[in-house]
Design a protein around this motif. Structure first.
Motif, PDB file in Angstrom:
ATOM      1  N   LYS A  41       0.836  -1.216   0.000  1.00  0.00           N
ATOM      2  CA  LYS A  41       0.000   0.000   0.000  1.00  0.00           C
ATOM      3  C   LYS A  41       0.866   1.259   0.000  1.00  0.00           C
ATOM      4  O   LYS A  41       0.545   2.242  -0.673  1.00  0.00           O
ATOM      5  N   ALA A  75       2.187   1.793  -3.417  1.00  0.00           N
ATOM      6  CA  ALA A  75       1.154   2.384  -4.280  1.00  0.00           C
ATOM      7  C   ALA A  75       1.073   3.899  -4.051  1.00  0.00           C
ATOM      8  O   ALA A  75       1.001   4.693  -5.013  1.00  0.00           O
ATOM      9  N   LEU A 124       4.150   5.649  -5.541  1.00  0.00           N
ATOM     10  CA  LEU A 124       4.081   5.731  -7.007  1.00  0.00           C
ATOM     11  C   LEU A 124       3.155   6.878  -7.437  1.00  0.00           C
ATOM     12  O   LEU A 124       3.479   7.632  -8.360  1.00  0.00           O
ATOM     13  N   LYS A 125       2.049   6.998  -6.762  1.00  0.00           N
ATOM     14  CA  LYS A 125       1.114   8.080  -7.101  1.00  0.00           C
ATOM     15  C   LYS A 125       1.728   9.453  -6.799  1.00  0.00           C
ATOM     16  O   LYS A 125       1.472  10.435  -7.494  1.00  0.00           O
ATOM     17  N   LEU A 178       3.240  -7.750  -7.966  1.00  0.00           N
ATOM     18  CA  LEU A 178       2.985  -6.358  -8.369  1.00  0.00           C
ATOM     19  C   LEU A 178       1.736  -6.259  -9.237  1.00  0.00           C
ATOM     20  O   LEU A 178       0.971  -5.292  -9.140  1.00  0.00           O
ATOM     21  N   LEU A 204       0.050  -2.693  -9.521  1.00  0.00           N
ATOM     22  CA  LEU A 204       1.118  -1.696  -9.596  1.00  0.00           C
ATOM     23  C   LEU A 204       2.085  -1.912 -10.753  1.00  0.00           C
ATOM     24  O   LEU A 204       2.976  -1.086 -10.983  1.00  0.00           O
ATOM     25  N   TRP A 205       1.959  -3.033 -11.456  1.00  0.00           N
ATOM     26  CA  TRP A 205       2.960  -3.381 -12.467  1.00  0.00           C
ATOM     27  C   TRP A 205       3.106  -2.296 -13.530  1.00  0.00           C
ATOM     28  O   TRP A 205       4.214  -1.873 -13.869  1.00  0.00           O
ATOM     29  N   MET A 250       2.423   0.871 -13.509  1.00  0.00           N
ATOM     30  CA  MET A 250       3.003   2.128 -13.005  1.00  0.00           C
ATOM     31  C   MET A 250       4.500   1.985 -12.710  1.00  0.00           C
ATOM     32  O   MET A 250       5.252   2.951 -12.775  1.00  0.00           O
ATOM     33  N   LEU A 251       4.925   0.752 -12.400  1.00  0.00           N
ATOM     34  CA  LEU A 251       6.295   0.552 -11.922  1.00  0.00           C
ATOM     35  C   LEU A 251       7.247   0.040 -13.001  1.00  0.00           C
ATOM     36  O   LEU A 251       8.470   0.172 -12.872  1.00  0.00           O
TER      37      LEU A 251
END
Length: 260
Positions: A124, A127, A130-131, A156, A161-162, A164-165
């Motif tokens: 979390k 996440a 990343l945002k 991920l 999240l994959w 974004m990452l």
């Protein structure tokens, strides 16, 4: 008298060295998944103390070792972090049977000292970071050939999240190299093997938290003797299934066959 005994001990040491060197030179080479770096090294030391036999350990990506064995590499035993590689070698007639399941691995999120990212296995905080745009680099093993990289990618993706990452990933050739990247301070963190995070070396280099096991396929780890295995490799294969070995695997966080 004391000087005589010291000289005698030195003489025995000199006489023993060529034999020791020959033993090490003739020792079987064992190909082992990188997540075993600390656990198997400890086991090999115990094995030598108890039997007088030595083995040479080579750590790397399970997928790379799989290809090398297919191409004729002189490994006598193979410990993979993904049992499917062993099954495929067995189908091609390169192993002595289907081998044995020796452990099931887990993955963790690890962060180096000073990272803005929290060691939160629920991902979390990752996440949120990343945002917020505070994640610049993140380490995992290469999922193309490293089982722990595939498990990291699956986790991920499970967390959503994959995408974004993906363009921020630093890929290790194997999970041991990914651990170096994740704890070096050049990344905000990474996903590595629990067994490495528990090693004395890495315990001082980062904080970590387990990622739920159901977020990726089980990391079922299998070993097998190759058709090139000699007597010492066969002895080591049996030793890795002994109660002493199970205790070492448990110490490094592996789930053992027959246990949950």
């Amino acid at each position: 008298m004391k000087r005589f005994l010291s000289s005698l001990a030195a003489l025995f040491l000199v006489l023993a060295l060529p034999g020791l060197a020959r033993a090490q030179e003739n020792a079987p080479v064992i190909a082992a998944a990188s997540d075993l770096q600390f656990a198997l090294s400890e086991l090999a030391e115990q094995f030598t103390k108890e039997t007088g036999k030595t083995v040479k350990l080579s750590f790397g990506s399970s997928g790379n070792f799989f290809n090398q064995i297919k191409e004729g590499a002189p490994f006598e035993m193979y410990l993979s972090a993904d049992e499917s590689y062993v099954f495929d070698l067995t189908k091609e007639g390169l192993t002595q049977g289907e081998g044995a399941l020796y452990a099931v691995g887990r993955i963790v999120l690890i962060v180096p000292p000073g990272s803005t990212l929290k060691a939160d296995g629920s991902l979390k905080d990752l996440a949120s970071a990343l945002k917020a745009g505070t994640i610049k680099k993140f380490a995992i093993a290469n999922p193309e050939h490293a089982p722990y990289g595939r498990a990291a990618r699956a986790a991920l993706k499970t967390a959503g999240l994959w995408d974004m990452l993906e363009d921020k990933l630093v890929l290790g050739e194997n999970v041991s190299q990914a651990a170096q990247f994740a704890t070096s301070g050049s990344t905000q963190g990474g996903i590595i093997a629990y067994s490495l995070a528990l090693s004395p070396k890495l315990l001082a280099l980062g904080k970590f938290d387990l990622i739920p096991a159901e977020w990726h396929d089980p990391l079922r780890q299998r070993m097998a003797l190759t058709k090139k295995a000699g007597e010492t490799a066969k002895m080591f294969y049996a030793y890795v299934q002994s109660p002493a070995a199970r205790a070492v695997f448990k110490k490094y966080g592996f789930v053992l066959p027959g246990e949950k």
